[in-house]
Scaffold this active site. Structure first.
Site, PDB file in Angstrom:
ATOM      1  N   GLU A  80      -8.367  -1.815 -11.188  1.00 28.66           N
ATOM      2  CA  GLU A  80      -7.475  -0.632 -10.481  1.00 28.66           C
ATOM      3  C   GLU A  80      -6.322  -0.338 -11.270  1.00 28.66           C
ATOM      4  OE1 GLU A  80     -10.154   1.352  -7.235  1.00 28.66           O
ATOM      5  OE2 GLU A  80      -9.271   0.138  -6.847  1.00 28.66           O
ATOM      6  N   HIS A  99      -1.959   0.050  -3.355  1.00 23.49           N
ATOM      7  CA  HIS A  99      -3.233   0.210  -3.411  1.00 23.49           C
ATOM      8  C   HIS A  99      -4.868  -0.762  -1.726  1.00 23.49           C
ATOM      9  CE1 HIS A  99      -7.318   1.714  -4.080  1.00 23.49           C
ATOM     10  NE2 HIS A  99      -7.617   0.520  -4.426  1.00 23.49           N
ATOM     11  N   HIS A 101      -7.663  -1.431   1.120  1.00 23.42           N
ATOM     12  CA  HIS A 101      -8.979  -0.892   1.253  1.00 23.42           C
ATOM     13  C   HIS A 101      -9.304  -0.882   3.287  1.00 23.42           C
ATOM     14  CE1 HIS A 101     -10.604  -2.393  -2.686  1.00 23.42           C
ATOM     15  NE2 HIS A 101     -10.069  -1.364  -2.669  1.00 23.42           N
ATOM     16  N   HIS A 171     -12.974   4.313  -0.164  1.00 17.52           N
ATOM     17  CA  HIS A 171     -12.745   3.566  -0.628  1.00 17.52           C
ATOM     18  C   HIS A 171     -11.459   2.944   0.348  1.00 17.52           C
ATOM     19  CE1 HIS A 171     -10.910   2.552  -5.123  1.00 17.52           C
ATOM     20  NE2 HIS A 171     -10.798   1.289  -4.294  1.00 17.52           N
TER      21      HIS A 171
HETATM   22 ZN   LIG Z   1     -10.066  -0.129  -4.585  1.00 18.77          ZN
END
Ligand SMILES: [Zn+2]
Length: 242
Positions: A80, A99, A101, A171
Site C-alpha cells: 500500500e 496508515h 487498520h 479498512h
Molecule cells: Zn491498509
C-alpha cells in the site's frame, strides 16, 4: 543539519514512530509510517514490508512517487505504498503519513450514518473529516480493499482533499501531518476520538466541537505535540532525542 544527517534522523524517526504506534495499538502486524525525503519532494522514506514493531532505521527504504524503490531495487516494499506516494504528490504541505487498520476506528468506516467528528479538545484536527473513502467507487466490486496502485492512491488523496484524516471503508484510516510527530499524534488521537464517541453514545447523544472550537483547539494542541512525543519515546524505551 546536512542532508545525510537529516535522512538519518528521519529513518530513526520512522522506526520510533512505528514502535510507538505499535505499542499504543494503532498499528499491529500491519500499517505503516512514511516521511517525505529531505531535499527531494518527489521521494519519500518508509520501511520495507515489515511489522511496525520490528522496524529499525536500517529497514527504511526510499521510494519515488510512482512507488518504485530507488534506494534498493531488491527490497520488498509495502503493497500500500501508493497511499503515501499519492498524498505526497497531491499535497505539498504533507511531510509525513500514517496508515492504520485500528479496530477502534473501523466501526466508523462501515456504518453509513457514522461520521468521524472531533468530540474532545485534543482532536480538533478531525474537523471536516470526509465520509469514508470507498475503494469500490474507483476500482469496482471484488477488490481486496487495499490501495495497490497509483490510481486508487490518487483517488484517496483527492478524497482527503485538504483535511488531516481520511477513513477508509472496511479498512482503516490514513492520517497526514507536516512532521512525523504530528502525523503520529493525529493517528493516536483519531483512535481515541473514536473510543470516546463510542463510550459517550452509551450514555446518550454526544455534543461535538463546533468548527470554531475545533480550529482553536487544533492551534493549541499543535504546540503540545512534543510533550506527547517525549512521553511515548520514554514509554517504549526509545533513547532520548539528541
Ligand atoms: Zn491498509
Amino acid at each position: 543539519m546536512t542532508g545525510e544527517a537529516a535522512g538519518e534522523a528521519l529513518r530513526a524517526g520512522i522506526a520510533d514512530a512505528s514502535r510507538i504506534l505499535a505499542g499504543l495499538g494503532i498499528l499491529d502486524a500491519f500499517g505503516h509510517v512514511s516521511v517525505r525525503s529531505p531535499g527531494r519532494a518527489d521521494r519519500f522514506l518508509m520501511s520495507r514490508s515489515l511489522a511496525p514493531a520490528l522496524v529499525g532505521p536500517g529497514d527504511v527504504i526510499e521510494l519515488d512517487l510512482d512507488g518504485n524503490c530507488v534506494s534498493d531495487p531488491a527490497a520488498r516494499p509495502f503493497l500500500e505504498r501508493f497511499i503515501h506516494a499519492e498524498l505526497y504528490r497531491l499535497r505539498a504541505d504533507v511531510g509525513a503519513v500514517v496508515h492504520s487498520h485500528s479496530p477502534d476506528v473501523l466501526p466508523f468506516t462501515v456504518v453509513p450514518t457514522a461520521r468521524m467528528r472531533p468530540i474532545c479538545h485534543i482532536c480538533g484536527f478531525l474537523a471536516g473529516t470526509p465520509a469514508p473513502f470507498d475503494v469500490a467507487d474507483h476500482a469496482g466490486p471484488g477488490t481486496d480493499l487495499l490501495i495497490r496502485e497509483s490510481a486508487t492512491g490518487a483517488a484517496l488523496a483527492r478524497h482527503l482533499a485538504d483535511k488531516a484524516v481520511v477513513p477508509m471503508r472496511g479498512h482503516g484510516f490514513t492520517a497526514v501531518g507536516e512532521t512525523i510527530e504530528q502525523a503520529t499524534f493525529r493517528a493516536v488521537y483519531t483512535a481515541r476520538n473514536c473510543r470516546i464517541e463510542r463510550e459517550a453514545r452509551m450514555l446518550g447523544e454526544p455534543l461535538f466541537l463546533t468548527d470554531e472550537e475545533a480550529a482553536a483547539c487544533d492551534a493549541t494542541t499543535n504546540g503540545q505535540i512534543g510533550r506527547a512525543w517525549a512521553l511515548w519515546r520514554d514509554q517504549w524505551g526509545l533513547p532520548a532525542a539528541a
